[in-house]
Every structure is written in C-alpha cells, then in structure tokens.
Enzyme design. Structure first.
Site, short mmCIF file in Angstrom:
data_model
loop_
_atom_site.label_atom_id
_atom_site.label_comp_id
_atom_site.label_asym_id
_atom_site.label_seq_id
_atom_site.Cartn_x
_atom_site.Cartn_y
_atom_site.Cartn_z
N LYS A 1 0.68 -0.70 -0.05
CA LYS A 1 0.28 -0.20 0.05
C LYS A 1 0.56 0.97 -0.57
CE LYS A 1 -2.24 -0.90 3.08
NZ LYS A 1 -1.04 -1.66 4.39
N ARG B 1 12.60 -0.75 10.72
CA ARG B 1 11.43 -0.97 11.36
C ARG B 1 11.12 -1.34 12.63
NH1 ARG B 1 5.80 0.20 8.52
NH2 ARG B 1 4.73 -0.55 10.16
N ARG C 1 11.67 -6.03 4.74
CA ARG C 1 11.47 -4.45 4.15
C ARG C 1 12.94 -3.45 4.91
NH1 ARG C 1 6.11 -2.16 5.12
NH2 ARG C 1 6.28 -2.11 7.32
N ARG D 1 0.40 -8.01 13.82
CA ARG D 1 -0.20 -7.02 12.69
C ARG D 1 -0.82 -7.69 11.91
NH1 ARG D 1 5.41 -4.90 10.90
NH2 ARG D 1 4.37 -4.02 9.58
N ARG E 1 -9.05 1.71 9.43
CA ARG E 1 -8.26 0.07 10.00
C ARG E 1 -9.06 -1.05 11.03
NH1 ARG E 1 -3.11 0.85 9.54
NH2 ARG E 1 -1.51 -1.37 9.96
P1 ADP Z 1 1.60 -1.47 8.27
O1 ADP Z 1 0.82 -1.25 7.08
O2 ADP Z 1 3.20 -1.73 7.68
O3 ADP Z 1 1.39 -2.37 9.66
P2 ADP Z 1 1.68 1.01 8.71
O4 ADP Z 1 2.64 2.31 8.53
O5 ADP Z 1 0.21 1.06 8.55
O6 ADP Z 1 2.20 0.54 8.70
O7 ADP Z 1 0.61 1.35 10.35
C1 ADP Z 1 1.78 0.65 11.33
C2 ADP Z 1 1.53 0.72 12.90
O8 ADP Z 1 0.51 1.87 13.17
C3 ADP Z 1 0.13 -0.21 13.10
O9 ADP Z 1 0.41 -0.82 13.36
C4 ADP Z 1 -0.87 -0.05 13.73
O10 ADP Z 1 -0.33 0.43 14.93
C5 ADP Z 1 -0.41 2.15 13.76
N1 ADP Z 1 -1.98 2.70 12.93
C6 ADP Z 1 -1.36 3.02 11.62
N2 ADP Z 1 -2.84 2.95 11.10
C7 ADP Z 1 -3.55 2.72 11.94
C8 ADP Z 1 -4.83 3.15 12.53
N3 ADP Z 1 -6.02 3.51 11.06
N4 ADP Z 1 -5.65 2.84 13.31
C9 ADP Z 1 -4.61 2.02 14.25
N5 ADP Z 1 -3.73 2.40 14.60
C10 ADP Z 1 -3.21 2.30 13.68
#
Ligand code: ADP
Length: 211
Positions: free
Chosen positions: A13, A155, A122, A166, A88
């Site tokens: 994404k 990360r 990554r 996750r 999410r």
């Molecule tokens: P990935 O899709 O690789 O897991 P992201 O960069 O989208 O990583 O998100 C990293 C972290 O940020 C998530 O694991 C969560 O802890 C937090 N996070 C991101 N977006 C949201 C969201 N919409 N709601 C709640 N937590 C979020």
C-alpha cells in the site's frame, strides 16, 4: 478522487500510494507514517502511541479518527487524497463516512506467507521514507537510499513477533472492511502479489473506470 488503500501489512500500500500520489497529484496520507513521525519527534502523541505501534496493535479509534479528520481539512486534501492505512476498523470506517465521500477503495490481495517474507526484509529510508527490500528491491548501495542518499533502517515493528500480531489484527479487525465497502460498491480488488509495476497497472485500470 478520494481513495482508500486497504490490505494487510506488506501488501504494498505504501509503495503504491507513493506512485499514485505523484501520478494523480493527490496527497498520500499514511496514519502509520504520522504515528512514526510523532514517535521519532517524541511529541505527546508519539509518547502515547509508541508502545502500541511497537507491538503492532491498533491505536485507539477516537485518537486515530480525530487525527485523520484534522488532516483532511488541510488545503492539499481538498481535491482528493489517498488514505493509506486508514480506516482499519469498522468504527473508523463509520466515522469517516460521517465527514467524507469516497470514490473507491483499492483492496490489495496477498497471501500471509508472502506478507511475512516481504516485511522481514523491508528497509526504509530515514530521511525520505522510500521503501526497499533486501532481496526483492535492494538499494544500489547497501544501506543507502537511491533517491536521497539517506540511511536505511528496519522498522522496529518489522520483528517477527510484531509481524505475526499485525497480521492477526488485520484479519480480525480490518478484513471486515472488505464486506463493508463491498456492500457500498466501492471495492476494487487488486492482486498485489507481483511487482509494484504490475500492481500499478492494475490500479490505473481500476481507477480509469471512475472517471
Ligand atoms: P503496516 O501496514 O505495515 O502494518 P502502517 O505503517 O500502516 O503499517 O501502520 C503501523 C502501525 O501504526 C500499526 O501497526 C498501528 O499500530 C498504527 N496504525 C496505523 N494506522 C492505524 C489506524 N488506522 N488505526 C489504528 N492504528 C493504526
């Protein structure tokens, strides 16, 4: 063009949102990037979410929704945007519906095994956020960003324990959004198991039908 990019971690994404953002001149709004930036700068928000993000759990809905709501009032988001990593959960999606009208939800499909493979290799540029993979998409010079020369890092939430969590969180809390947006006829399914170029071609085709 108001877009959501939906899909498990590691589906691509973020990488694809970067391309589509440039091509359509709309901002990429990544809640994950916003949280990581706050953690790095040790702001109040950063302190609140540091442990949650490190574990791969979700930041509380109320906090996340108010942050996105505020971000979407900014000038650059008035002609469209890509929400990357938001919503999410069903409550986040319901909240978003009260203040935004969406054009489409691009759903990135990929198998769990491939997610683990991608995330465990990554690397990300500390300076510009460009994304690499030690095997599939290596930087030309090890540890150095091709685009800006910044240092690459892994990360902290790309540890195996956090990746597994996750994925679990995705299946239980986020995957129900596929049915949610399916019912609203907004869903565009994309096979994101191949290269970023291949995925971009599919996204272009899906978005063409919007205009
Ligand atoms: P990935 O899709 O690789 O897991 P992201 O960069 O989208 O990583 O998100 C990293 C972290 O940020 C998530 O694991 C969560 O802890 C937090 N996070 C991101 N977006 C949201 C969201 N919409 N709601 C709640 N937590 C979020």
């Amino acid at each position: 063009m108001n877009l959501i990019f939906l899909g498990p971690p590691g589906a691509g994404k973020g990488t694809l949102a970067g391309h589509v953002s440039k091509e359509f001149s709309i901002p990429q709004i990544s809640t994950g990037d916003i949280f990581r930036d706050a953690i790095k700068r040790e702001t109040e928000l950063g302190k609140k979410v540091k442990e949650i993000v490190g574990r791969g759990d979700l930041v509380p809905d109320e906090l996340t929704v108010s942050l996105v709501r505020e971000r979407l009032t900014q000038a650059d988001a008035q002609k469209g945007y890509i929400l990357d990593g938001f919503p999410r959960t069903i409550p986040q999606a319901e909240a978003l519906d009260t203040f935004q009208k969406l054009s489409a939800v691009v759903n990135f499909e990929i198998a769990d095994a491939q997610v683990v493979e991608r995330l465990s290799g990554r690397e990300i540029c500390k300076t510009c956020g460009a994304i690499y993979h030690v095997k599939n998409m290596p930087a030309k010079v090890k540890g150095v960003c091709d685009k800006c020369g910044g240092p690459l890092y892994t990360r902290p939430d790309d540890s195996l324990a956090s990746i597994t969590n996750r994925l679990d969180v995705y299946r239980t809390q986020t995957e129900p959004l596929i049915a949610y947006y399916g019912k609203k006829s907004l869903l565009k399914n994309i096979d994101s198991s191949k290269s970023p170029e291949d995925t971009l071609v599919q996204i272009r085709a899906a978005l063409r039908t919007l205009k």
